[in-house]
Design a protein around this motif. Sequence first.
Motif, PDB file in Angstrom:
ATOM      1  N   THR A  67     -25.416 -27.790  70.881  1.00 47.46           N
ATOM      2  CA  THR A  67     -25.694 -26.775  71.908  1.00 47.46           C
ATOM      3  C   THR A  67     -24.531 -25.788  72.017  1.00 47.46           C
ATOM      4  O   THR A  67     -24.743 -24.577  72.159  1.00 47.46           O
ATOM      5  CB  THR A  67     -25.936 -27.448  73.280  1.00 47.46           C
ATOM      6  N   ARG A  70     -24.819 -23.293  69.327  1.00 43.17           N
ATOM      7  CA  ARG A  70     -25.874 -22.303  69.593  1.00 43.17           C
ATOM      8  C   ARG A  70     -25.390 -21.258  70.603  1.00 43.17           C
ATOM      9  O   ARG A  70     -25.665 -20.069  70.466  1.00 43.17           O
ATOM     10  CB  ARG A  70     -27.127 -22.991  70.135  1.00 43.17           C
TER      11      ARG A  70
ATOM     12  N   ASP B 173     -31.593 -19.370  61.241  1.00 40.64           N
ATOM     13  CA  ASP B 173     -30.350 -18.790  61.740  1.00 40.64           C
ATOM     14  C   ASP B 173     -30.031 -17.472  61.048  1.00 40.64           C
ATOM     15  O   ASP B 173     -29.364 -16.612  61.592  1.00 40.64           O
ATOM     16  CB  ASP B 173     -29.185 -19.763  61.506  1.00 40.64           C
TER      17      ASP B 173
END
Lengths: 89, 308
Positions: A67, A70, B173
């Motif tokens: 996380t 990200r 991504d």
Amino acid sequence: MVQIQQLRNSARLLRSLSRSIGTSRALSLHALAGPDTWIGPTAQSCYEQLLAMRRQLTTNQLSLADTAGRLDRRADELEQLPPVLKMVS
Amino acid sequence: MTVMAFDRARLEILRNALDAASEDLRLIRSDDVHAAEAMRCVRSASRTLDDICIPRVHDILTSTAMTWYKRAGAACDNVTEAALVTARERRWEMVDDPLSGLGPPSRACRTFDDVLHQMRSGALTPMSAPIDANGRALAHYTSLTFEPADTPFVLGQIDLRSNIDKLVDFFSDALPIGMRKHHTLTVYYLTGARVVSNVHTLTAYDRDEGPETDWDRGTAATVSGYMVVEDDSSVAEIVLPIGPEGSDPTAGRRLFSQESSGYSGVFYPDEPPVFEPVNREPSFGNPDVWTFTTSAAPMVDGWGTWGL
């Protein structure tokens, strides 16, 4: 800019939390709770509880790092935006 | 009565390690919203140490009721008995096992793998499924709402995504069109959870007020057991790459993003639940609540499908 800083701060906190979990002595308890130490239903039950606890802590440790990655990527994205788009987002 | 054997010196090392680990977990704190699940896990781990493991080790170390080796013949199986013979050769101490005095070992002792294996083999019996309206207007159907008394203990979780999904997630991504999927199976152990079975009528309903419910026919029970939940969510997005060629490929402006999520699950109670009449309106906002129906497409946002 505030949002970017918030994302960076949050990512840093999550990494720190992930490290805290990763270095917790709770992760190595199972090595001391095996049949070299004790034998019987109570021993077996505790050993399994510790293994399950370790598995869950490890999963969450990795999840936190993921996380954080990200959030950092999102902050990077925002930093790359032209100034006008930065204000919109 | 089953006996247990232990090496006092090693058990004292374990006791000190448990205390130290408990202290480590107590010091871990975060109120970041992204850390909520991790903090629930840390608190659950802390309870496992403080409420289960530490008291048991303490009880054994302070027990004065020593047991003679001859009682090892009452061990629960040959493997345990053989281990106890070894323990005696090592001159370990032996005591009556506190768990064996409480009947069979706690069901919560099953590991994640045990639960999955026993689910597949049929050794674990699921709770009766909710009644399905089978799509007939004005027919009755039921929902099962689980309200844990405490934070559910997570036994384990596995990633059910295919390798292709993982590959797509990886390349998302760097590509302008991306699809991220999350598909996990989690096994929780619920202790003293309240399960409410409500009867509904299949009609069009107001989203704010929820489905039409016959409050007089609701029943509730208190259950402990394993909740097995499959969570499935996906995010599709289109990103406009920005910046000069050769710059970070993950940098971009998100033009479109659509999320969908759902869950399905089954509950395996330790004992068959005894439902009794209840007259209480359920809440739809508690994130720790699962509500299941048998409908293939759950009737209400936030509800899941019964079955895996």
